[in-house]
Write an enzyme that holds these catalytic residues in place. Structure first.
Site, PDB file in Angstrom:
ATOM      1  N   GLU A   1      12.120  -3.829   5.781  1.00 17.33           N
ATOM      2  CA  GLU A   1      10.960  -4.643   6.301  1.00 17.33           C
ATOM      3  C   GLU A   1      11.251  -6.129   6.050  1.00 17.33           C
ATOM      4  O   GLU A   1      11.826  -6.512   4.952  1.00 17.33           O
ATOM      5  CB  GLU A   1       9.864  -4.299   5.497  1.00 17.33           C
ATOM      6  CG  GLU A   1       8.404  -4.958   6.054  1.00 17.33           C
ATOM      7  CD  GLU A   1       7.069  -4.452   5.301  1.00 17.33           C
ATOM      8  OE1 GLU A   1       7.083  -4.504   4.127  1.00 17.33           O
ATOM      9  OE2 GLU A   1       6.238  -4.336   6.164  1.00 17.33           O
TER      10      GLU A   1
ATOM     11  N   LYS B   1      -8.613  -6.734  -6.991  1.00 15.81           N
ATOM     12  CA  LYS B   1      -7.700  -7.497  -7.657  1.00 15.81           C
ATOM     13  C   LYS B   1      -7.037  -8.222  -6.148  1.00 15.81           C
ATOM     14  O   LYS B   1      -6.263  -7.471  -5.671  1.00 15.81           O
ATOM     15  CB  LYS B   1      -6.594  -7.171  -8.372  1.00 15.81           C
ATOM     16  CG  LYS B   1      -5.944  -8.361  -9.206  1.00 15.81           C
ATOM     17  CD  LYS B   1      -4.524  -7.780  -9.542  1.00 15.81           C
ATOM     18  CE  LYS B   1      -3.441  -7.724  -8.438  1.00 15.81           C
ATOM     19  NZ  LYS B   1      -3.202  -9.160  -7.967  1.00 15.81           N
TER      20      LYS B   1
ATOM     21  N   CYS C   1       1.714  -6.268   8.667  1.00 15.32           N
ATOM     22  CA  CYS C   1       2.342  -4.824   8.426  1.00 15.32           C
ATOM     23  C   CYS C   1       2.725  -4.159   9.801  1.00 15.32           C
ATOM     24  O   CYS C   1       3.799  -3.388   9.944  1.00 15.32           O
ATOM     25  CB  CYS C   1       1.181  -4.001   7.697  1.00 15.32           C
ATOM     26  SG  CYS C   1      -0.161  -3.757   8.521  1.00 15.32           S
TER      27      CYS C   1
ATOM     28  N   GLU D   1      -1.964   2.036   1.654  1.00 13.62           N
ATOM     29  CA  GLU D   1      -1.405   1.429   2.972  1.00 13.62           C
ATOM     30  C   GLU D   1      -0.244   0.662   2.456  1.00 13.62           C
ATOM     31  O   GLU D   1      -0.559  -0.567   1.893  1.00 13.62           O
ATOM     32  CB  GLU D   1      -2.519   0.767   3.355  1.00 13.62           C
ATOM     33  CG  GLU D   1      -3.847   1.468   3.497  1.00 13.62           C
ATOM     34  CD  GLU D   1      -4.174   2.188   4.774  1.00 13.62           C
ATOM     35  OE1 GLU D   1      -3.169   2.466   5.562  1.00 13.62           O
ATOM     36  OE2 GLU D   1      -4.979   2.913   4.790  1.00 13.62           O
TER      37      GLU D   1
HETATM   38  P1  NAD Z   1       2.653  -6.415  -3.051  1.00 20.58           P
HETATM   39  O1  NAD Z   1       3.126  -5.029  -3.176  1.00 20.58           O
HETATM   40  O2  NAD Z   1       3.583  -7.379  -3.499  1.00 20.58           O
HETATM   41  O3  NAD Z   1       1.289  -6.865  -3.577  1.00 20.58           O
HETATM   42  C1  NAD Z   1       0.161  -6.481  -3.301  1.00 20.58           C
HETATM   43  C2  NAD Z   1      -1.092  -6.427  -4.368  1.00 20.58           C
HETATM   44  O4  NAD Z   1      -0.438  -5.460  -5.258  1.00 20.58           O
HETATM   45  C3  NAD Z   1      -1.128  -7.744  -4.949  1.00 20.58           C
HETATM   46  O5  NAD Z   1      -2.152  -8.133  -5.237  1.00 20.58           O
HETATM   47  C4  NAD Z   1      -0.105  -7.651  -6.171  1.00 20.58           C
HETATM   48  O6  NAD Z   1      -0.508  -8.493  -7.165  1.00 20.58           O
HETATM   49  C5  NAD Z   1      -0.463  -6.259  -6.595  1.00 20.58           C
HETATM   50  N1  NAD Z   1       0.758  -5.653  -7.102  1.00 20.58           N
HETATM   51  C6  NAD Z   1       2.138  -5.802  -7.202  1.00 20.58           C
HETATM   52  N2  NAD Z   1       2.662  -4.854  -7.884  1.00 20.58           N
HETATM   53  C7  NAD Z   1       1.893  -4.046  -8.423  1.00 20.58           C
HETATM   54  C8  NAD Z   1       1.956  -3.021  -9.399  1.00 20.58           C
HETATM   55  N3  NAD Z   1       3.145  -2.355  -9.716  1.00 20.58           N
HETATM   56  N4  NAD Z   1       0.678  -2.475  -9.740  1.00 20.58           N
HETATM   57  C9  NAD Z   1      -0.409  -2.890  -9.502  1.00 20.58           C
HETATM   58  N5  NAD Z   1      -0.486  -3.980  -8.476  1.00 20.58           N
HETATM   59  C10 NAD Z   1       0.903  -4.574  -8.202  1.00 20.58           C
HETATM   60  O7  NAD Z   1       2.517  -6.831  -1.364  1.00 20.58           O
HETATM   61  P2  NAD Z   1       2.364  -8.320  -0.769  1.00 20.58           P
HETATM   62  O8  NAD Z   1       3.576  -9.088  -0.766  1.00 20.58           O
HETATM   63  O9  NAD Z   1       1.211  -8.993  -1.196  1.00 20.58           O
HETATM   64  O10 NAD Z   1       2.070  -7.583   0.626  1.00 20.58           O
HETATM   65  C11 NAD Z   1       2.874  -7.712   2.029  1.00 20.58           C
HETATM   66  C12 NAD Z   1       3.132  -6.017   1.864  1.00 20.58           C
HETATM   67  O11 NAD Z   1       1.721  -5.531   2.308  1.00 20.58           O
HETATM   68  C13 NAD Z   1       4.083  -5.752   3.031  1.00 20.58           C
HETATM   69  O12 NAD Z   1       4.789  -4.578   2.756  1.00 20.58           O
HETATM   70  C14 NAD Z   1       3.144  -5.181   4.224  1.00 20.58           C
HETATM   71  O13 NAD Z   1       3.678  -4.328   5.226  1.00 20.58           O
HETATM   72  C15 NAD Z   1       1.971  -4.452   3.372  1.00 20.58           C
HETATM   73  N6  NAD Z   1       0.824  -4.636   4.048  1.00 20.58           N
HETATM   74  C16 NAD Z   1       0.419  -2.904   4.528  1.00 20.58           C
HETATM   75  C17 NAD Z   1      -0.789  -3.152   5.292  1.00 20.58           C
HETATM   76  C18 NAD Z   1      -1.122  -1.653   5.633  1.00 20.58           C
HETATM   77  O14 NAD Z   1      -2.281  -1.479   6.578  1.00 20.58           O
HETATM   78  N7  NAD Z   1      -0.271  -0.428   5.789  1.00 20.58           N
HETATM   79  C19 NAD Z   1      -1.482  -3.922   5.519  1.00 20.58           C
HETATM   80  C20 NAD Z   1      -1.174  -5.273   5.252  1.00 20.58           C
HETATM   81  C21 NAD Z   1       0.061  -5.369   4.281  1.00 20.58           C
END
Ligand code: NAD
Length: 454
Positions: free
Chosen positions: A355, A154, A260, A226
């Site tokens: 963040e 997804k 991130c 992650e």
């Molecule tokens: P997000 O958590 O809003 O969404 C990530 C994904 O999860 C999307 O596909 C979203 O549709 C889905 N999602 C959201 N809530 C969900 C739930 N309750 N159950 C299942 N799926 C769900 O994050 P974002 O805004 O897309 O990305 C930014 C975040 O990602 C930042 O916090 C960043 O630090 C983190 N990030 C971490 C790494 C790492 O390697 N640690 C890498 C990239 C991004």
């Protein structure tokens, strides 16, 4: 129903994809489960031989897909093309490492022969964010597939087109049902997590990660998370000020801070603070902001209005609480937030705790190594950290005291080939990359027999 994907710089429509109905998810999972035994039977080398063919396709299509990525997510075109190229270049070596990770090993002692196996878990849900919209898909999907799992990906609802493109390239070479896509937002993510899957590999925010951990708990589903970070940069008094400032600018503003392991907090020694702050402000003023596809741009927009408003709210609050604006300020047009440098920050402000994920460099001062370490460690996050210092040994000693999964000394956080990508504390739960990270996508099993000659 469709997801319409917008260019965050112009709000032009880039394209659309059909949303996967929540009640169709179970059927897709059943299809993945049916495809899994034959995929497992190929063995690690057989699977690698199919996947490796995608490498040249990513390279051939790098300009076209890089343009799509830049338009859909907003990052500078060269970075979009580079991200697509990274999916192709080096793929063969990456897969070879995974073949080693997932091949059985023989353990022998005086009485026992043991085969240590790394078997598939079954069906894996891979859920990815938008900030590195193609490489995040690769990071989750490749080890999951190479372990012998079938996968439902997804991609983020912000970048569905590039997620679909990733799946389409791989599916030129994979058997039907091995890799499928689910399009949608939180509801589809939740449906996937609740479905009959064996492993959830997630990259995204801490809040969503915590929800997934809870949702998977009743059936003890395997989970790899992650999550976000609040990475500190510590600049010791003997640091090369120009080099540290150059790094701070690059790592605070790359992808408009939507990384991130962005530098989210800077602690600089009192003795060099003025020179360092001036150099960071000058660097920020030299950045060219605009649409990622325009010539010479190095800072794009926020991915959407929600992200923009979140950054602006933190900025406004910090300034109201006494932060000094050295460059930029809380201005914006459309989804663009002006690259901003703040100084005089105090560690308790929201912008130093939560963040930000935006183009902001936040500078506070310290007086001793102990104070710098205490401030750097005072966070629930522990993804990356960087220490700059002239005496590498001393800087290394400070780095070893910082509780983060990845710490760089006079450089960014990425490790040598074979290193894991790992978050400590609330930045991760499990990890990936390197032999030990790949193996988290598999089930360890031993099969033992008595040695005939014993
Ligand atoms: P997000 O958590 O809003 O969404 C990530 C994904 O999860 C999307 O596909 C979203 O549709 C889905 N999602 C959201 N809530 C969900 C739930 N309750 N159950 C299942 N799926 C769900 O994050 P974002 O805004 O897309 O990305 C930014 C975040 O990602 C930042 O916090 C960043 O630090 C983190 N990030 C971490 C790494 C790492 O390697 N640690 C890498 C990239 C991004």
């Amino acid at each position: 129903m469709q997801i319409t994907s917008l260019d965050p710089a112009t709000l032009d429509v880039v394209g659309s994809v059909p949303v996967t109905p929540v009640d169709a998810v179970a059927e897709l999972v059943a299809r993945a489960r049916a495809a899994q035994p034959a995929w497992e039977a190929l063995g690690p080398r057989g699977r690698a031989d199919l996947i490796v063919q995608a490498g040249p396709r990513f390279l051939e299509r790098a300009d076209e897909l890089g343009l799509l990525l830049s338009r859909e997510q907003g990052k500078p075109l060269a970075e979009g093309v580079g991200e697509v190229r990274s999916c192709g270049g080096g793929l063969a070596e990456e897969l070879d490492e995974m073949v080693r990770a997932f091949s059985p090993e023989q353990l022998v002692d005086a009485r026992t022969n043991t085969e240590l196996r790394h078997d598939p878990l079954g069906v894996c849900a891979a859920i990815t964010p938008w900030n590195f919209p193609i490489s995040m898909c690769a990071w989750m999907v490749l080890p999951a597939l190479m372990a012998g799992n079938t996968v439902l990906l997804k991609p983020s609802e912000e970048t569905p087109l590039i997620g679909q493109a990733y799946v389409d390239v791989l599916n030129e070479f994979l058997p039907a049902g091995v890799l499928q896509v689910v399009h949608g937002a939180d509801d589809q993510g939740k449906a996937l997590v609740a479905a009959d899957v064996d492993l959830i590999a997630f990259t995204g925010s801490r809040a969503a990660g915590a929800h997934i951990l809870q949702a998977g708990a009743p059936n003890l589903k395997r989970v790899i998370l992650e999550l976000g970070g609040k990475d500190p940069l510590v600049v010791l008094e003997d640091a090369d000020v120009a080099a540290a400032a150059k790094f701070a600018v690059r790592n605070s503003f790359r992808n408009a801070g939507q990384v991130c392991v962005s530098t989210e907090r800077i602690y600089v020694h009192e003795d060099i603070a003025e020179a360092f702050e001036a150099a960071v402000a000058e660097g920020a003023r030299g950045l060219v902001q605009g649409r990622g596809t325009d010539e010479g741009v190095n800072v794009g927009p926020m991915v959407n209005a929600r992200q923009r408003d979140h950054v602006l709210a933190q900025l406004d609050q910090a300034v109201a609480d006494g932060a000094r604006v050295l460059a930029g300020g809380a201005g914006h047009h459309g989804n663009f937030v002006v690259p901003t440098v703040l100084a005089g920050l105090n560690h308790g402000m929201a912008i130093m705790q939560e963040e930000t994920f935006g183009p902001v460099a936040c500078i506070a001062r310290f007086e001793s190594d102990d104070e710098a370490v205490r401030l750097a460690n005072d966070s629930p996050y522990g993804l990356g950290a960087v220490v700059f210092g002239g005496d590498e040994e001393r800087a290394g000693a400070v780095a070893r005291r910082i509780r983060a999964g990845m710490v760089g000394v006079n450089r960014g956080v990425g490790g040598a080939q074979g290193s894991p990508w790992v978050g400590a504390k609330q930045s991760g739960f499990g990890y990936h990359g390197g032999i030990s990270g790949h193996r988290q996508f598999a089930q360890a099993r031993i099969v033992s027999s008595r040695r005939q000659d014993a």
